[in-house]
Design a protein around this motif. Structure first.
Motif, PDB file in Angstrom:
ATOM      1  N   VAL A  65     -39.560  90.683  59.443  1.00 22.40           N
ATOM      2  CA  VAL A  65     -39.238  90.046  60.696  1.00 22.40           C
ATOM      3  C   VAL A  65     -37.753  89.686  60.653  1.00 22.40           C
ATOM      4  O   VAL A  65     -37.255  89.193  59.657  1.00 22.40           O
ATOM      5  N   ILE A  66     -37.046  89.975  61.696  1.00 24.58           N
ATOM      6  CA  ILE A  66     -35.606  89.703  61.738  1.00 24.58           C
ATOM      7  C   ILE A  66     -35.394  88.216  61.971  1.00 24.58           C
ATOM      8  O   ILE A  66     -36.000  87.614  62.863  1.00 24.58           O
ATOM      9  N   GLU A  67     -34.483  87.612  61.154  1.00 19.85           N
ATOM     10  CA  GLU A  67     -34.220  86.176  61.310  1.00 19.85           C
ATOM     11  C   GLU A  67     -33.427  85.917  62.582  1.00 19.85           C
ATOM     12  O   GLU A  67     -32.786  86.804  63.151  1.00 19.85           O
ATOM     13  N   GLU A  68     -33.520  84.665  62.952  1.00 26.24           N
ATOM     14  CA  GLU A  68     -32.762  84.158  64.092  1.00 26.24           C
ATOM     15  C   GLU A  68     -33.130  84.843  65.415  1.00 26.24           C
ATOM     16  O   GLU A  68     -32.365  84.765  66.378  1.00 26.24           O
ATOM     17  N   TYR A  69     -34.289  85.554  65.461  1.00 27.54           N
ATOM     18  CA  TYR A  69     -34.677  86.189  66.719  1.00 27.54           C
ATOM     19  C   TYR A  69     -35.310  85.140  67.625  1.00 27.54           C
ATOM     20  O   TYR A  69     -36.200  84.401  67.221  1.00 27.54           O
TER      21      TYR A  69
ATOM     22  N   LYS B  34     -41.764  81.657  66.283  1.00 26.49           N
ATOM     23  CA  LYS B  34     -40.474  80.955  66.407  1.00 26.49           C
ATOM     24  C   LYS B  34     -39.441  81.683  65.585  1.00 26.49           C
ATOM     25  O   LYS B  34     -39.752  82.546  64.758  1.00 26.49           O
ATOM     26  N   SER B  35     -38.202  81.280  65.818  1.00 28.48           N
ATOM     27  CA  SER B  35     -37.086  81.903  65.117  1.00 28.48           C
ATOM     28  C   SER B  35     -37.088  81.444  63.657  1.00 28.48           C
ATOM     29  O   SER B  35     -37.284  80.268  63.356  1.00 28.48           O
ATOM     30  N   LEU B  36     -36.841  82.396  62.738  1.00 30.67           N
ATOM     31  CA  LEU B  36     -36.843  82.120  61.302  1.00 30.67           C
ATOM     32  C   LEU B  36     -35.422  82.199  60.737  1.00 30.67           C
ATOM     33  O   LEU B  36     -34.579  82.923  61.264  1.00 30.67           O
ATOM     34  N   ASP B  37     -35.211  81.460  59.651  1.00 26.93           N
ATOM     35  CA  ASP B  37     -33.901  81.466  58.982  1.00 26.93           C
ATOM     36  C   ASP B  37     -34.119  81.926  57.557  1.00 26.93           C
ATOM     37  O   ASP B  37     -34.794  81.254  56.762  1.00 26.93           O
TER      38      ASP B  37
ATOM     39  N   GLU C 266     -31.999  82.002  55.140  1.00 26.11           N
ATOM     40  CA  GLU C 266     -31.382  81.122  54.158  1.00 26.11           C
ATOM     41  C   GLU C 266     -32.246  79.902  53.882  1.00 26.11           C
ATOM     42  O   GLU C 266     -32.119  79.272  52.824  1.00 26.11           O
ATOM     43  N   GLU C 267     -33.132  79.593  54.844  1.00 24.98           N
ATOM     44  CA  GLU C 267     -34.049  78.480  54.613  1.00 24.98           C
ATOM     45  C   GLU C 267     -35.279  78.928  53.844  1.00 24.98           C
ATOM     46  O   GLU C 267     -35.729  78.249  52.923  1.00 24.98           O
ATOM     47  N   LYS C 268     -35.871  80.098  54.219  1.00 24.43           N
ATOM     48  CA  LYS C 268     -36.999  80.663  53.495  1.00 24.43           C
ATOM     49  C   LYS C 268     -36.953  82.168  53.687  1.00 24.43           C
ATOM     50  O   LYS C 268     -36.974  82.679  54.801  1.00 24.43           O
ATOM     51  N   ALA C 269     -36.911  82.889  52.575  1.00 27.25           N
ATOM     52  CA  ALA C 269     -36.684  84.335  52.636  1.00 27.25           C
ATOM     53  C   ALA C 269     -37.978  85.119  52.829  1.00 27.25           C
ATOM     54  O   ALA C 269     -37.943  86.225  53.375  1.00 27.25           O
ATOM     55  N   GLN C 270     -39.129  84.625  52.421  1.00 24.42           N
ATOM     56  CA  GLN C 270     -40.379  85.368  52.567  1.00 24.42           C
ATOM     57  C   GLN C 270     -41.556  84.403  52.613  1.00 24.42           C
ATOM     58  O   GLN C 270     -41.441  83.246  52.196  1.00 24.42           O
ATOM     59  N   TYR C 271     -42.675  84.926  53.171  1.00 21.58           N
ATOM     60  CA  TYR C 271     -43.903  84.150  53.314  1.00 21.58           C
ATOM     61  C   TYR C 271     -45.042  84.942  52.689  1.00 21.58           C
ATOM     62  O   TYR C 271     -45.159  86.164  52.900  1.00 21.58           O
ATOM     63  N   VAL C 272     -45.899  84.299  51.946  1.00 23.36           N
ATOM     64  CA  VAL C 272     -47.067  84.933  51.314  1.00 23.36           C
ATOM     65  C   VAL C 272     -48.312  84.502  52.091  1.00 23.36           C
ATOM     66  O   VAL C 272     -48.577  83.293  52.201  1.00 23.36           O
TER      67      VAL C 272
ATOM     68  N   PRO D  13     -60.733  89.559  50.547  1.00 21.80           N
ATOM     69  CA  PRO D  13     -59.428  89.118  51.072  1.00 21.80           C
ATOM     70  C   PRO D  13     -58.278  89.843  50.355  1.00 21.80           C
ATOM     71  O   PRO D  13     -58.388  90.200  49.179  1.00 21.80           O
ATOM     72  N   SER D  14     -57.197  90.054  51.050  1.00 23.86           N
ATOM     73  CA  SER D  14     -56.045  90.759  50.501  1.00 23.86           C
ATOM     74  C   SER D  14     -54.767  89.977  50.840  1.00 23.86           C
ATOM     75  O   SER D  14     -54.599  89.482  51.958  1.00 23.86           O
ATOM     76  N   GLU D  15     -53.846  89.879  49.849  1.00 28.10           N
ATOM     77  CA  GLU D  15     -52.580  89.140  49.995  1.00 28.10           C
ATOM     78  C   GLU D  15     -51.469  90.094  50.411  1.00 28.10           C
ATOM     79  O   GLU D  15     -51.374  91.220  49.921  1.00 28.10           O
ATOM     80  N   PHE D  16     -50.652  89.658  51.340  1.00 26.35           N
ATOM     81  CA  PHE D  16     -49.511  90.463  51.725  1.00 26.35           C
ATOM     82  C   PHE D  16     -48.336  89.530  51.978  1.00 26.35           C
ATOM     83  O   PHE D  16     -48.469  88.314  52.071  1.00 26.35           O
ATOM     84  N   ILE D  17     -47.109  90.092  52.046  1.00 25.20           N
ATOM     85  CA  ILE D  17     -45.843  89.353  52.149  1.00 25.20           C
ATOM     86  C   ILE D  17     -45.153  89.720  53.433  1.00 25.20           C
ATOM     87  O   ILE D  17     -45.082  90.905  53.803  1.00 25.20           O
ATOM     88  N   ILE D  18     -44.631  88.709  54.095  1.00 23.32           N
ATOM     89  CA  ILE D  18     -43.790  88.926  55.271  1.00 23.32           C
ATOM     90  C   ILE D  18     -42.379  88.485  54.883  1.00 23.32           C
ATOM     91  O   ILE D  18     -42.141  87.309  54.584  1.00 23.32           O
ATOM     92  N   LYS D  19     -41.469  89.403  54.838  1.00 27.32           N
ATOM     93  CA  LYS D  19     -40.087  89.107  54.491  1.00 27.32           C
ATOM     94  C   LYS D  19     -39.267  88.922  55.745  1.00 27.32           C
ATOM     95  O   LYS D  19     -39.450  89.635  56.726  1.00 27.32           O
ATOM     96  N   VAL D  20     -38.308  87.885  55.641  1.00 29.04           N
ATOM     97  CA  VAL D  20     -37.384  87.641  56.749  1.00 29.04           C
ATOM     98  C   VAL D  20     -36.163  88.499  56.505  1.00 29.04           C
ATOM     99  O   VAL D  20     -35.481  88.362  55.485  1.00 29.04           O
ATOM    100  N   GLN D  21     -35.929  89.405  57.420  1.00 30.02           N
ATOM    101  CA  GLN D  21     -34.810  90.333  57.242  1.00 30.02           C
ATOM    102  C   GLN D  21     -33.513  89.647  57.655  1.00 30.02           C
ATOM    103  O   GLN D  21     -33.424  88.995  58.684  1.00 30.02           O
ATOM    104  N   ASP D  22     -32.481  89.762  56.763  1.00 25.21           N
ATOM    105  CA  ASP D  22     -31.211  89.049  56.940  1.00 25.21           C
ATOM    106  C   ASP D  22     -30.381  89.667  58.038  1.00 25.21           C
ATOM    107  O   ASP D  22     -30.380  90.883  58.236  1.00 25.21           O
ATOM    108  N   ILE D  23     -29.646  88.761  58.700  1.00 22.05           N
ATOM    109  CA  ILE D  23     -28.588  89.168  59.611  1.00 22.05           C
ATOM    110  C   ILE D  23     -27.346  88.379  59.212  1.00 22.05           C
ATOM    111  O   ILE D  23     -27.418  87.363  58.521  1.00 22.05           O
ATOM    112  N   ASN D  24     -26.182  88.779  59.596  1.00 28.92           N
ATOM    113  CA  ASN D  24     -24.917  88.137  59.229  1.00 28.92           C
ATOM    114  C   ASN D  24     -24.706  86.907  60.118  1.00 28.92           C
ATOM    115  O   ASN D  24     -23.991  86.956  61.121  1.00 28.92           O
ATOM    116  N   ASP D  25     -25.308  85.821  59.682  1.00 28.01           N
ATOM    117  CA  ASP D  25     -25.211  84.613  60.483  1.00 28.01           C
ATOM    118  C   ASP D  25     -24.569  83.448  59.732  1.00 28.01           C
ATOM    119  O   ASP D  25     -24.599  82.307  60.183  1.00 28.01           O
TER     120      ASP D  25
END
Length: 782
Positions: free
Chosen positions: A53-57, A105-108, A110-116, A133-145
């Protein structure tokens, strides 16, 4: 535009979620007719990749970031998808029917890079899990902010002046909070915004270096350099941050000292003593600290003899001082050169030298009023002894250096010649004797002569004059001590008795050499042999022993010196012939044999008699004084009726006085308390109880009887002190039956006052006179 983004996100989500895969059946899998058990391989139902997911969207609606799907879902609506874990239900929501995952909501990053998170498919009716049940990761993709920042800025650095190009000054470091592993958002490039052309910075490392040579601290000491850090590799569109670096050039010894003027002129009075400050010289050196320290020296010899120069405590100024006394009349000015040199020289900068400078100094000597100057620092004069008063001793001389023709007056300070042995001529300084001088009494006379200018009495000077008294042969030799010696009657002829010595107070020529000679001839009882070297002679027994006698022998000795003229004298040596013990000590001499048997001389007897007479007189005087004292005491005893009189000189002690004496007798006898019963107490202490008071006799009050009664009670009372006391009666009495005796209240015909009820004759003999005066009735008037 947003539709394309959603389409792309949906495609990414579909790629990340894979359906159920059927695993291939292995070759060893058993058939229906196989005797053994049939082994089936379990197929994996869930395969999850990472979602992004792209941050700051911040879109207008929740953004779809992926889709969950299970092979057991036949599209019948019986499958329900559940999502748990970090941010589930708040940040991420899932559609239970379709499995679509949206971010709310918009994600940052620098505040949290990924969610499990944890995904699960369950039966909608029974909530029974259809898949594990299966575990997966949602990573916050960085932008130059995030722009670069310098956490340690602003910076301060120091670099030596005159440094070479490329000298490292300091390294600055910026930090970018963006993800360095994704794109160029955190790739920084450093550039100099302000500070060119003096400094440069390495684009990659941030090291600041000097960019030009020979930067001079004396021209500019401090530089402000602005460094910028830009991300995205420095390309357009990147974010940037800046910091400041304050660069200070430290000092090196690259400047030689320099006098601001080539000639220095000073003046000093001729009376200035050694160490007097003449002036300051300061060579300028733009360097700092130890690089500016200087040493000063005088190059010319004539200047260094009269003056000296030193560096002050700061190491900067040269202090020119007087080295030796100056004389305006001898030399009126000095000209010399002074050199200033750096004490610390850096060999790397010798090419910029020499590190020294020279200046000329001229010192003018000023004339000042000076006291008279004597021709000599001290004077040594001689005069023979025994010369008549007025004999010339010598002459001293002083002159006024400012005005040589000015007259001088001379005088001897009284404290240096308390006996007034010398006098001096005030005009010419001639010193003469005032009394006869005796070398044997005093050899040296130390005078202090004062020379004063006649025109200016304040200008004066002193000089020491030492006068030595020369010796003359004016003292005859004498024996060193009175000789009273003894010789044993058993001494052998020719035996040495005593070495006698002579002294001569004179010291001139041969006058101090003394010869001694005794009686010669056949009648001489003793022999005197002159030693002729040290003024001594040996007293010997003659070959014929001296006949014993009661009186001692008196041997005349003649002494003479060898002066011009020769002086002589005669002395006597007393020799007693005594009886000696075997060890040679004296036992008795002939005169002692004539003493009385008692062993007491006449003088001793007289002393004893005198002492006894004195003691007897003292005893008689003591007895007379005692007798006179006893007679005086007896007279007092006859006249005084009291046994003891006590006199008190103090004011009294209040209650202590009342306790010292029993004052009950002074009070109303009728009102006194009855005494307490008990044995009598000690007579040497204050009584606590009183003896029982005897009752007053009945009848008329007789004062005499009352006093006698009270006196007897005091004498017989064992509790009172063992002495009489003076008691003052403060009790006035109960009154008298006869009434008042005042003439104002007496009876008369005019007043009609009745007379006393009882006659005065009944009062007793003590009141007889009173009865005669007032008791008889006056005769009637004719």
């Amino acid at each position: 535009m947003w539709g394309l983004v959603r389409l792309l996100l949906a495609w990414l989500g579909g790629w990340g979620c894979m359906g159920r895969l059927a695993a291939p059946v292995p070759a060893w899998a058993g058939s229906r007719g196989h005797s053994g058990p049939t082994l089936l391989r379990t197929r994996r139902s869930w395969v999850w990749n990472q979602f992004f997911v792209i941050e700051e969207y911040s879109g207008p609606e929740p953004v779809l970031i992926g889709k969950l799907h299970s092979d057991v879902d036949r599209g019948e609506g019986r499958t329900k998808y559940l999502l748990t874990g970090e941010g589930a239900g708040t940040v991420f929501v899932i559609d239970e029917a379709t499995g679509n995952i949206h971010v709310t909501k918009s994600l940052d990053r620098e505040e949290k890079a990924q969610y499990v998170l944890l995904a699960q498919a369950v039966d909608r009716a029974s909530n029974r899990p259809l898949e594990p049940p299966s575990e997966f990761i949602i990573k916050v993709q960085d932008i130059n902010d995030n722009p670069p920042v310098f956490p340690l800025g602003p910076y301060h650095a120091t670099v030596p002046e005159m440094s070479n190009v490329g000298t490292s000054v300091i390294q600055v470091t910026a930090h970018d909070a963006d993800d360095p592993s994704y794109g160029n958002s955190a790739k920084l490039v450093y550039t100099v915004l302000d500070g060119l052309p003096f400094f440069s910075v390495d684009p990659q490392t941030g090291v600041v270096r000097t960019a030009i040579p020979n930067m001079d601290r004396e021209t500019q000491e401090e530089f402000l350099v602005v460094i910028q850090a830009k991300d995205m590799g420095g390309h357009m569109g990147g974010l940037s941050g800046s910091t400041t670096v304050t660069v200070t050039l430290s000092d090196v010894n690259d400047n030689p000292p320099k006098f601001p003027q080539s000639l220095y002129q000073f003046s000093v009075v001729e009376t200035a003593g050694p160490g007097t400050l003449v002036g300051r010289l300061k060579a300028q050196d733009p360097d700092l600290g130890d690089n500016a320290l200087m040493a000063y020296s005088i190059l010319d010899g004539e200047g260094s003899e009269a003056f000296s120069i030193s560096t002050d405590s700061q190491g900067q100024d040269g202090l020119l001082t007087v080295r030796k006394p100056l004389d305006f009349e001898t030399r009126r000015s000095y000209t010399f050169r002074v050199e200033a040199t750096n004490t610390l020289i850096d060999p790397a900068y010798l090419r910029r030298g020499p590190f020294k400078d020279v200046a000329s100094v001229r010192v003018a000597v000023q004339d000042a009023p000076e006291p008279p100057a004597f021709t000599q620092a001290t004077y040594h004069l001689i005069v023979p002894e025994n010369k008549a008063p007025g004999t010339l001793v010598g002459q001293i001389s002083a002159s006024d250096l400012d005005s040589p023709a000015s007259p001088i007056r001379y005088s001897i300070l009284p404290y240096s010649d308390p006996e007034r042995c010398f006098s001096i001529e005030p005009e010419d300084g001639t010193i003469r004797t005032a009394v006869l001088l005796d070398r044997e009494a005093r050899v040296w006379h130390n005078l202090t002569v004062l020379a004063t200018e006649l025109d200016s009495s304040a200008q004066s000077s002193r000089v020491q004059v030492a006068i030595q008294t020369l010796d003359e042969n004016d003292n005859a030799p004498q024996l060193a001590e009175p000789y009273d010696i003894f010789v044993c009657d058993s001494a052998a002829p020719g035996q040495l008795i005593q070495v006698i010595r002579a002294l001569d107070k004179d010291e001139v020529g041969n006058s101090s050499q003394v010869s001694l000679q005794g009686p010669v001839g056949p009648d001489a009882n003793f022999t005197v042999r002159d030693n002729r070297e040290d003024g001594s002679a040996s007293l010997l027994l003659p070959s014929r022993p001296a006949p014993p006698r009661q009186a001692p022998y008196l041997v005349p000795i003649e002494l003479w010196d060898w002066g011009q003229p020769a002086l002589s004298s005669t002395a006597t040596v007393t020799i007693s012939v005594c009886r000696c013990r075997p060890d040679g000590s004296m036992a008795s001499c002939w005169p002692e044999a004539q003493l009385s048997p008692t062993g007491l001389s006449t003088g001793a007897l007289l002393a004893i008699v005198t002492c006894m007479g004195t003691l007897l007189a003292l005893v008689v005087l003591f007895v007379a004084l005692r007798r006179q004292k006893q007679e005086a005491l007896m007279v007092l005893e006859e006249e005084d009726v009291r046994e003891n009189i006590i006199t008190y000189d103090d004011e009294g002690g209040g209650e202590e006085d009342t306790e010292a004496f029993d004052i009950a007798a002074l009070q109303n006898p009728d009102g006194a308390a009855p005494p307490a019963a008990g044995p009598p107490v000690r007579r040497d202490v204050l009584p606590r109880t009183r003896a029982p008071r005897q009752p007053r006799p009945p009848g008329p009050a007789d004062v005499a009887q009352l006093l006698a009664l009270r006196l007897r009670e005091a004498d017989e009372d064992p509790s009172v002190p063992p002495y009489d006391s003076v008691q003052v009666y403060g009790y006035e009495g109960r009154g008298s039956s006869c009434g008042s005796l005042s003439s104002l209240g007496s009876g008369s015909e005019a007043g009609g006052v009745p007379g006393p009820t009882e006659p005065l004759d009944d009062w007793g003999p003590l009141f007889r006179t009173l009865a005669e005066l007032y008791g008889a009735k006056e005769p009637p008037a004719p």
